[in-house]
Design a protein around this motif. Structure first.
Motif, short mmCIF file in Angstrom:
data_model
loop_
_atom_site.label_atom_id
_atom_site.label_comp_id
_atom_site.label_asym_id
_atom_site.label_seq_id
_atom_site.Cartn_x
_atom_site.Cartn_y
_atom_site.Cartn_z
N HIS A 3 0.84 -1.20 0.00
CA HIS A 3 0.00 0.00 0.00
C HIS A 3 0.87 1.24 0.00
O HIS A 3 0.92 1.99 0.94
N ALA A 18 -3.71 4.97 1.54
CA ALA A 18 -3.14 3.62 1.52
C ALA A 18 -2.42 3.32 2.83
O ALA A 18 -2.46 2.19 3.34
N PHE A 71 -6.68 0.29 -4.54
CA PHE A 71 -5.23 0.43 -4.70
C PHE A 71 -4.71 -0.65 -5.65
O PHE A 71 -5.43 -1.56 -6.04
#
Length: 552
Positions: A3, A18, A71
């Motif tokens: 992330h 993230a 993501f």
């Protein structure tokens, strides 16, 4: 799941959303895995602890799905993560042995997600930290729920010591352990927290869960946080990143410094006046002269801040001025190779014996071709003065006259003077048959912005620009500083001091060539790019080929 990995540079970028997802997802998953691993060791699991485990499992599953949707996360990995983290709470209640196996699978996946992109020692350190944290989560949670666990004290000290040792190893591997970045950057503070908090949690068992959770949060954040740039070293030209764009500062000493950019922009020292970076004769990119104070200061490039440290020693006079770009790009070759050499001199400060020998052999070649006269272009630098003297003495020995309008042009000056001379030669050749015996340049003048200013030129070299080492240098240079032209002195610096003995001198011709002529503005057919296009070419948009046997 990663992330925060930057898709272009590969370095961790600080994406806040993230990062938040990561800091919730990974600890929740570690808690669930820890409970699943230790559940078979106890007779019954308290109802409230089971509910907490199930809630954290559901939260982790939701975040795994969100990661896949929002993501750049592998969808299959996210689905497997969600299934395992939901299965562990169910199986630990009904079939604890099966729940342990599911927890082992979840722990393996968690290690892979945490250590994504790492290998070797770093992967081993991640494995120790993640596995130790999961087990400690389980132990601490069972202890808070007043469930009897065997040898909790010794196990806590063992796990705390293991986590602290893993964090210490990672701190050393990161390169920030012994300088101010360890307390001045979020990256360093997170690593320090991952080191100190396990020890604190071991000492204060009542708050062990909080301490372990905070330590694992710090550890999870390390991978997502950008690694700090290396500290500037006084006297070592600085290659820095200014928001994804490279910046070269040379010589990084008090006084006038050259700042090199790959695109137009402005530069200023601290709160000083902005200076526009402009093209320089014979050099690629854009350049600005900036006065830097002694010691640590800030250089503002556009809207980005680059830290510099010039120290207190005097600089190198030729590192700025007309010969500064050649000096800076020479140092860039060493920086690209990973060396941090202090800049003590510039190529224009002296003529090497190898280059002097190459120039003598060049004059000998011209004599063999029955060249009656040459025009020599030099300058007032130590190298230019010595090179002009070598060429004139060799010409006199071979009975070649040196005249203002000779049959051949021999350029042995620095880049700025050479650029003017070659531009003048190109203009003269367009109007009349000037220099019928050709244009010749010294070895240090083989760089795209110079030789591409004329249709063709010849240079004496001790290497083939098409060989593997030269191509590797050109590719590495373009990766580190996109659009930067390869140079002979930069290539030598890239090779380093332990270079093999140079072979004999051979003449190479550099020319702008289009093997498949097209109409003006017409693109090349697929697979038929023009010569010199793409990475790895010493002279872009051209070719460099041998035109003589090795000269005796």
């Amino acid at each position: 799941m990663d992330h925060g990995s930057h898709p272009v540079t590969g370095s961790a970028g600080l994406d806040l959303a993230a990062l938040i997802v990561r800091l919730v997802l990974l600890p929740a998953t570690a808690f669930v895995a820890g409970i699943g691993l230790l559940r078979p060791q106890v007779e019954t699991l308290p109802r409230r602890l089971g509910q907490v485990t199930a809630a954290l499992g559901a939260l982790s599953a939701v975040l795994a799905v969100v990661s896949a949707a929002a993501f750049d996360v592998n969808v299959v990995g996210a689905v497997v993560h969600a299934l395992l983290v939901l299965a562990v709470p169910v199986l630990t209640t009904r079939r604890p042995p099966a729940g342990r196996w599911a927890a082992i699978g979840l722990l393996v996946l968690l290690i892979l997600e945490t250590a994504l992109g790492r290998s070797g020692v770093e992967f081993a350190v991640d494995t120790v930290y993640v596995a130790g944290t999961a087990v400690w989560f389980g132990l601490a949670a069972l202890a808070l729920a007043r469930v009897r666990t065997p040898r909790l004290g010794p196990l806590s000290w063992t796990l705390g010591g293991g986590l602290a040792l893993a964090a210490a190893v990672q701190l050393v591997l990161s390169g920030v352990a012994f300088d101010r970045r360890v307390y001045e950057t979020l990256f360093g503070v997170a690593l320090l927290a991952a080191l100190v908090l396990p020890i604190a949690a071991t000492a204060a068992r009542r708050f062990a869960v909080i301490g372990v959770a905070a330590a694992f949060l710090a550890w999870s954040a390390v991978v997502a946080l950008p690694k700090p740039a290396e500290l500037p070293v006084p006297g070592v030209p600085l290659l820095a990143d200014a928001g994804g764009a490279p910046v070269l500062v040379s010589p990084q000493r008090p006084g006038v410094n050259l700042v090199h950019l790959s695109a137009p922009g402005s530069v200023r020292a601290g709160d000083g006046t902005s200076v526009e970076a402009v093209p320089r004769p014979g050099a690629s990119g854009y350049w600005a002269e900036v006065e830097l104070p002694a010691g640590r200061s800030e250089l503002v490039v556009g809207d980005r801040v680059v830290e510099v440290d010039t120290g207190t020693s005097a600089g190198v006079p030729t590192a700025a001025g007309p010969d500064g770009p050649e000096c800076a790009t020479t140092a860039l070759g060493g920086l690209v190779a990973g060396r941090k050499d202090v800049l003590t001199s510039c190529p224009a400060d002296e003529l090497s014996e190898e280059d002097a020998d190459a120039l003598r052999k060049l004059v000998g070649f011209l004599a063999d071709r029955k060249t009656q006269s040459i025009t020599v272009v030099d300058d007032t630098t130590p190298r230019g003065t010595a090179a002009g003297r070598v060429v004139r003495e060799a010409a006199a020995a071979d009975r070649i006259a040196v005249r203002p309008e000779g049959a051949a042009l021999v350029v042995v000056s620095g880049w700025a003077r050479a650029a003017a001379a070659l531009d003048g030669a190109a203009a003269a050749q367009r109007e009349q048959p000037a220099y019928p015996f050709g244009l010749y340049v010294a070895p240090w003048l083989l760089t795209g912005p110079l030789v591409n200013s004329v249709a063709s030129s010849t240079v004496p070299l001790r290497f083939d620009p098409r060989e593997r080492a030269a191509v590797s240098y050109a590719v590495a240079l373009d990766n580190a500083f996109p659009g930067e032209a390869a140079t002979v002195t930069g290539f030598r610096q890239w090779l380093g001091p332990e270079q093999p003995a140079a072979p004999r001198v051979q003449l190479f011709a550099s020319a702008q060539v289009n093997a498949m002529p097209m109409l003006p503005g017409q693109p090349h057919a697929p697979g038929m790019d023009s010569p010199g296009a793409g990475p790895g070419f010493f002279v872009p948009q051209g070719t460099v080929v041998p035109v003589s046997f090795p000269l005796g």
